[in-house]
Design a protein around this motif. Sequence first.
Motif, PDB file in Angstrom:
ATOM      1  N   ALA A  49       0.838  -1.209   0.000  1.00  0.00           N
ATOM      2  CA  ALA A  49       0.000   0.000   0.000  1.00  0.00           C
ATOM      3  C   ALA A  49       0.865   1.248   0.000  1.00  0.00           C
ATOM      4  O   ALA A  49       0.567   2.239  -0.692  1.00  0.00           O
ATOM      5  CB  ALA A  49      -0.926  -0.011   1.210  1.00  0.00           C
ATOM      6  N   GLY A  50       1.961   1.222   0.767  1.00  0.00           N
ATOM      7  CA  GLY A  50       2.870   2.360   0.777  1.00  0.00           C
ATOM      8  C   GLY A  50       3.526   2.571  -0.578  1.00  0.00           C
ATOM      9  O   GLY A  50       3.656   3.709  -1.052  1.00  0.00           O
ATOM     10  N   ALA A  51       3.928   1.465  -1.214  1.00  0.00           N
ATOM     11  CA  ALA A  51       4.549   1.569  -2.536  1.00  0.00           C
ATOM     12  C   ALA A  51       3.568   2.104  -3.563  1.00  0.00           C
ATOM     13  O   ALA A  51       3.927   2.923  -4.422  1.00  0.00           O
ATOM     14  CB  ALA A  51       5.073   0.194  -2.971  1.00  0.00           C
ATOM     15  N   VAL A  52       2.314   1.670  -3.481  1.00  0.00           N
ATOM     16  CA  VAL A  52       1.299   2.175  -4.402  1.00  0.00           C
ATOM     17  C   VAL A  52       1.041   3.660  -4.160  1.00  0.00           C
ATOM     18  O   VAL A  52       0.898   4.444  -5.113  1.00  0.00           O
ATOM     19  CB  VAL A  52      -0.005   1.360  -4.259  1.00  0.00           C
ATOM     20  N   ALA A  53       0.998   4.068  -2.882  1.00  0.00           N
ATOM     21  CA  ALA A  53       0.782   5.481  -2.571  1.00  0.00           C
ATOM     22  C   ALA A  53       1.919   6.348  -3.124  1.00  0.00           C
ATOM     23  O   ALA A  53       1.680   7.414  -3.716  1.00  0.00           O
ATOM     24  CB  ALA A  53       0.666   5.668  -1.057  1.00  0.00           C
ATOM     25  N   VAL A  54       3.152   5.908  -2.930  1.00  0.00           N
ATOM     26  CA  VAL A  54       4.308   6.639  -3.480  1.00  0.00           C
ATOM     27  C   VAL A  54       4.232   6.663  -5.002  1.00  0.00           C
ATOM     28  O   VAL A  54       4.515   7.688  -5.643  1.00  0.00           O
ATOM     29  CB  VAL A  54       5.618   5.998  -2.997  1.00  0.00           C
ATOM     30  N   SER A  55       3.839   5.547  -5.583  1.00  0.00           N
ATOM     31  CA  SER A  55       3.767   5.457  -7.047  1.00  0.00           C
ATOM     32  C   SER A  55       2.675   6.351  -7.610  1.00  0.00           C
ATOM     33  O   SER A  55       2.819   6.910  -8.703  1.00  0.00           O
ATOM     34  CB  SER A  55       3.538   4.000  -7.466  1.00  0.00           C
ATOM     35  N   LEU A  56       1.568   6.494  -6.887  1.00  0.00           N
ATOM     36  CA  LEU A  56       0.497   7.380  -7.346  1.00  0.00           C
ATOM     37  C   LEU A  56       1.009   8.813  -7.469  1.00  0.00           C
ATOM     38  O   LEU A  56       0.675   9.527  -8.420  1.00  0.00           O
ATOM     39  CB  LEU A  56      -0.689   7.329  -6.379  1.00  0.00           C
ATOM     40  N   ARG A  57       1.827   9.207  -6.508  1.00  0.00           N
ATOM     41  CA  ARG A  57       2.389  10.556  -6.567  1.00  0.00           C
ATOM     42  C   ARG A  57       3.443  10.666  -7.671  1.00  0.00           C
ATOM     43  O   ARG A  57       3.433  11.607  -8.462  1.00  0.00           O
ATOM     44  CB  ARG A  57       2.999  10.933  -5.212  1.00  0.00           C
ATOM     45  N   GLY A  58       4.355   9.694  -7.731  1.00  0.00           N
ATOM     46  CA  GLY A  58       5.412   9.742  -8.737  1.00  0.00           C
ATOM     47  C   GLY A  58       4.890   9.588 -10.153  1.00  0.00           C
ATOM     48  O   GLY A  58       5.439  10.163 -11.098  1.00  0.00           O
ATOM     49  N   ALA A  59       3.811   8.816 -10.308  1.00  0.00           N
ATOM     50  CA  ALA A  59       3.264   8.579 -11.645  1.00  0.00           C
ATOM     51  C   ALA A  59       2.688   9.844 -12.262  1.00  0.00           C
ATOM     52  O   ALA A  59       2.623   9.955 -13.492  1.00  0.00           O
ATOM     53  CB  ALA A  59       2.192   7.497 -11.588  1.00  0.00           C
ATOM     54  N   ARG A  60       2.280  10.796 -11.457  1.00  0.00           N
ATOM     55  CA  ARG A  60       1.732  12.034 -12.015  1.00  0.00           C
ATOM     56  C   ARG A  60       2.762  12.739 -12.883  1.00  0.00           C
ATOM     57  O   ARG A  60       2.438  13.311 -13.921  1.00  0.00           O
ATOM     58  CB  ARG A  60       1.260  12.966 -10.898  1.00  0.00           C
TER      59      ARG A  60
END
Length: 360
Positions: A21-32
């Motif tokens: 979940a933490g990796a997905v949260a970080v990825s959501l921000r980085g993916a922008r």
Amino acid sequence: MHVPDGFINAPVSVAAGVAAAGAVAVSLRGARRELGGSPTALAGAERTAPLAGLVAAFVFAVQMLNFPVAAGTSGHLLGGALAAILVGPYTGVLCIAVVLLMQGLLFADGGLTALGVNITVMGVVTVLVAYGLFRGLVKVLPRTRRSITGASFVAALVSVPAAAAAFTLLYAVGGLTDVPIGTVLSAMVGVHVLIGVGEAAITMLTVGAVLAVRPDLVYGARGLSTPLKLRVGGELVDAEPAEPAQPAAARSPRKVWLTGLATALLLAGFVSFYASASPDGLEKVAADHGIDKTVEDHAAADSPLADYGVADVSDARVSGGLAGVIGVSATVVVGSGVFWAVRRRRTSEDPAPARVTDSA
């Protein structure tokens, strides 16, 4: 390498879920930034968003194509390296997470309590290892397309046994059966090195195919182009651009998108019928060493699409083909929706445009 429920105990599964979940949260921000939805987006990022959902659907389709790697054992694409190189590491993690979520909910493939384990092993670890190695290689290799495809081969090859080692580490901490860790590690890494060769070939061929027609769409190749060289009087000189050419940003990726979607549908709807029926690397190791003694029934075992077949369709070819087409279609819709939302989302951290006022 889809880990079912019952291989890993609840505390470690929960911890892996929190990490995922933490990796997905970080990825959501980085993916922008990778998708062009941030004021600090990289050049060319606006072309990533339309392809991210397609990459997820393509990975879903190719994962249905188990290929034989040894007597009684098969393997399939994990996809972390491919996704990271094509659309970026943050977006790549999200692509694999979407694929695993669709597989777990609709097709009873990979446990639901083990979803965090699967995202961590198949998504986060493969992307981190593959993209880190890929970037390191392209920095030291000549700036050519061959270097990109060669680096993608090596990165994908290494990412698979790395994921196998990551599973072994989780099993060492939270495994529910008493099997020596050294035995599990050697068996898992050994067979997944062979699977990694198949992963590397698929990744290299796919990246090479996109590079051949639209190199601007390959995230990992941005900024690596070199001027065309011509031999004049026995010496190589930089060639002048033939024309002021249409800006890359103005070129629609529609043809690539449609071709990719058609390919994914063909692979899942037709070619998957000819995939190897042998157990994959994890299933084989688990059966050989008794790890699967504690496996639990999947919570979605009664899904009408469980085991990649459509309920009440007696013809195996038609049933599997329909399931594949439904899976690709659902993944591209859900994935595209997620990536569109990520790109559109504005956060309070984004700098607002400064308002210019005339004080005179």
